[in-house]
Design a protein around this motif. Structure first.
Motif, mmCIF file in Angstrom:
data_model
loop_
_atom_site.group_PDB
_atom_site.id
_atom_site.type_symbol
_atom_site.label_atom_id
_atom_site.label_comp_id
_atom_site.label_asym_id
_atom_site.label_seq_id
_atom_site.Cartn_x
_atom_site.Cartn_y
_atom_site.Cartn_z
ATOM 1 N N MET A 1 23.135 60.324 -0.737
ATOM 2 C CA MET A 1 22.181 59.408 -0.172
ATOM 3 C C MET A 1 20.886 60.215 0.655
ATOM 4 O O MET A 1 20.920 61.510 0.693
ATOM 5 N N LYS A 2 20.324 59.620 0.666
ATOM 6 C CA LYS A 2 18.050 59.857 0.817
ATOM 7 C C LYS A 2 18.629 59.825 2.781
ATOM 8 O O LYS A 2 18.548 58.297 2.712
ATOM 9 N N ALA A 3 17.372 60.537 3.208
ATOM 10 C CA ALA A 3 17.475 59.802 4.768
ATOM 11 C C ALA A 3 16.401 60.896 4.575
ATOM 12 O O ALA A 3 16.057 62.073 4.938
ATOM 13 N N LEU A 4 16.066 60.213 6.460
ATOM 14 C CA LEU A 4 14.650 61.395 7.565
ATOM 15 C C LEU A 4 16.137 61.807 8.106
ATOM 16 O O LEU A 4 16.962 61.089 8.795
ATOM 17 N N SER A 16 18.472 65.120 1.305
ATOM 18 C CA SER A 16 20.581 64.158 0.672
ATOM 19 C C SER A 16 20.913 64.704 2.114
ATOM 20 O O SER A 16 21.090 65.265 3.061
ATOM 21 N N PHE A 17 21.888 63.705 1.906
ATOM 22 C CA PHE A 17 22.406 63.997 3.267
ATOM 23 C C PHE A 17 23.671 62.630 3.060
ATOM 24 O O PHE A 17 23.965 61.879 2.168
ATOM 25 N N ASN A 18 25.388 63.320 3.703
ATOM 26 C CA ASN A 18 26.078 62.898 3.382
ATOM 27 C C ASN A 18 26.360 60.737 2.853
ATOM 28 O O ASN A 18 25.717 60.777 4.279
ATOM 29 N N GLU A 60 22.973 69.911 15.630
ATOM 30 C CA GLU A 60 23.383 69.627 14.490
ATOM 31 C C GLU A 60 22.371 68.658 13.835
ATOM 32 O O GLU A 60 22.577 67.698 14.647
ATOM 33 N N ARG A 61 22.260 68.485 12.301
ATOM 34 C CA ARG A 61 21.411 67.365 11.558
ATOM 35 C C ARG A 61 21.860 65.925 11.192
ATOM 36 O O ARG A 61 23.118 66.149 11.882
ATOM 37 N N PHE A 62 21.719 65.545 11.883
ATOM 38 C CA PHE A 62 21.187 63.687 12.135
ATOM 39 C C PHE A 62 20.245 63.019 11.634
ATOM 40 O O PHE A 62 19.064 63.080 11.534
ATOM 41 N N CYS A 63 20.786 62.331 10.844
ATOM 42 C CA CYS A 63 19.978 60.898 10.427
ATOM 43 C C CYS A 63 19.032 60.038 11.671
ATOM 44 O O CYS A 63 19.606 59.660 12.598
ATOM 45 N N THR A 64 17.896 60.407 11.712
ATOM 46 C CA THR A 64 17.439 59.035 12.734
ATOM 47 C C THR A 64 16.932 58.120 12.578
ATOM 48 O O THR A 64 17.571 57.824 11.185
ATOM 49 N N GLY A 65 16.457 57.483 13.683
ATOM 50 C CA GLY A 65 15.945 55.648 13.251
ATOM 51 C C GLY A 65 17.330 55.126 13.736
ATOM 52 O O GLY A 65 18.480 54.608 14.029
#
Ligand SMILES: [Zn+2]
Ligand SMILES: [Zn+2]
Length: 355
Positions: A1-4, A16-18, A60-65
């Motif tokens: 999927m796509k995400a910030l 892209s993110f898992n 580590e990178r992560f989806c925000t929100g």
């Protein structure tokens, strides 16, 4: 999927993110329909702090929100209150539902963080739990921490219930605002504005809405509060209250000068609720607060607990939240949304994003 995705301060990328998966039978997955950026997200953006998290350090990178609504796509076998196709709004964090704090109804104080990722953590502020600035998000313990979007609630109002309105209302309750009270709300960003509107809705007689930005404070006129520039607040409010100060002060900034002003504006024996997320450099004149016998409350809202009171207030037009969302973006342009929200460009108060 796509995400910030948070890659570091001022480096939030649409990439892209898992895809999320259901890791626990009590979880579900939604397709995100709308999401928003919280003022507290800007502390990540600046490389500042949220509680113990220090964004100036590698992470580590992560989806925000953590302000998200969407449609249920997949449910775990242990989910009972939600089914595929429902539209739901989320609390800003997950709770375990079984610890002492959760069982006493204080899910915002969940002790489950001791048991590892995905328990008792906010969404989208650390790698502990991915957030909803994404096409999909896994909702943890969904029966506890999400509710259906009922009739009479717009998408924008549903997003406000995920945090800004719930937090503003929490400030109103924690500073014990009642009928006939005088109230000062310092800061008219989304949370402060919601606090001011909620204070009017619960019967405060006079609500001062304080902000240096004219467009922000003037919105207060739409719901019956009094706009006020910070420089004139002290003299005017003391004059109006015959030198006493207001019954309740709600601080929705989290900075040293506004904490100072909050203590100044409160009457002796008054109440102060601190909603602004405090940074390292904040101090307040405790000696003055003590001499005034102020009752001071600070903390993070128990968002879920506010819904049964706020949803009927919205459905009956007592709280509207109108004019709060000033800009809309595609999620793909989320990095730009963060940038302009951070810079307060174009009179922005709050942005809504659509994946
Ligand atoms: Zn927030
Ligand atoms: Zn818990």
């Amino acid at each position: 999927m796509k995400a910030l995705v948070f890659n570091g301060p001022e480096d939030i990328r649409y990439e892209s993110f898992n895809d999320p998966t259901i890791r626990n039978a009590r979880n579900l997955i939604i397709k995100v329909q709308r999401c928003s950026i919280c003022g507290s997200d800007l502390h990540m953006y600046h490389g500042g702090r949220i509680g113990p998290l220090d964004y100036s350090q590698p992470m580590e990178r992560f989806c925000t929100g953590h302000e998200t609504i969407g449609e249920v796509m997949e449910v775990g076998s242990g989910v009972h209150r939600h089914k595929i196709g429902d539209r739901i709004l989320l609390a800003p964090g997950a709770a375990c539902g079984t610890c002492r704090r959760c069982l006493s109804g204080q899910m915002n104080l969940c002790e489950g963080y001791r048991h590892g990722p995905g328990h008792g953590a906010p969404y989208g502020i650390s790698p502990m739990l991915n957030g909803g600035h994404a096409e999909y998000i896994e909702v943890v313990n969904a029966d506890l921490s999400a509710t259906a979007i009922p009739d009479g609630i717009s998408d924008e109002q549903a997003i406000l219930l995920t945090d800004a309105l719930a937090t503003g209302y929490h400030g109103v309750k924690m500073s014990n605002v009642g009928p006939g009270d005088t109230v000062a709300v310092i800061g008219q960003g989304p949370v402060g504005r919601m606090a001011a509107e909620a204070a009017v809705a619960v019967g405060a007689s006079t609500v001062f809405a304080i902000d240096p930005q004219e467009s922000r404070r003037n919105q207060a006129l739409t719901f019956g509060a009094i706009p006020m520039h910070p420089d004139e607040a002290e003299s005017t409010i003391l004059e109006v209250t015959k030198g006493l100060g207001v019954d309740s002060v709600i601080e929705a900034v989290g900075a040293g000068p506004t904490l100072m002003q909050a203590v100044t504006l409160a009457r002796h024996g008054g109440r102060l609720s601190i909603l602004g997320v405090l940074q390292n450099d904040t101090s307040m004149p405790l000696h003055v607060a003590q001499m005034k016998n102020l009752i001071v409350h600070m903390g993070i809202a128990g968002v879920v607990d506010t819904w049964q009171e706020l949803i009927p207030l919205i459905q009956n037009n007592r709280i509207k939240g109108e004019g709060t969302f000033t800009h809309s973006f595609d999620l793909a342009d989320g990095a730009e949304a963060f940038r302009m929200f951070n810079n307060r460009e174009d009179g922005v108060v709050k942005v809504v994003m659509t994946p």
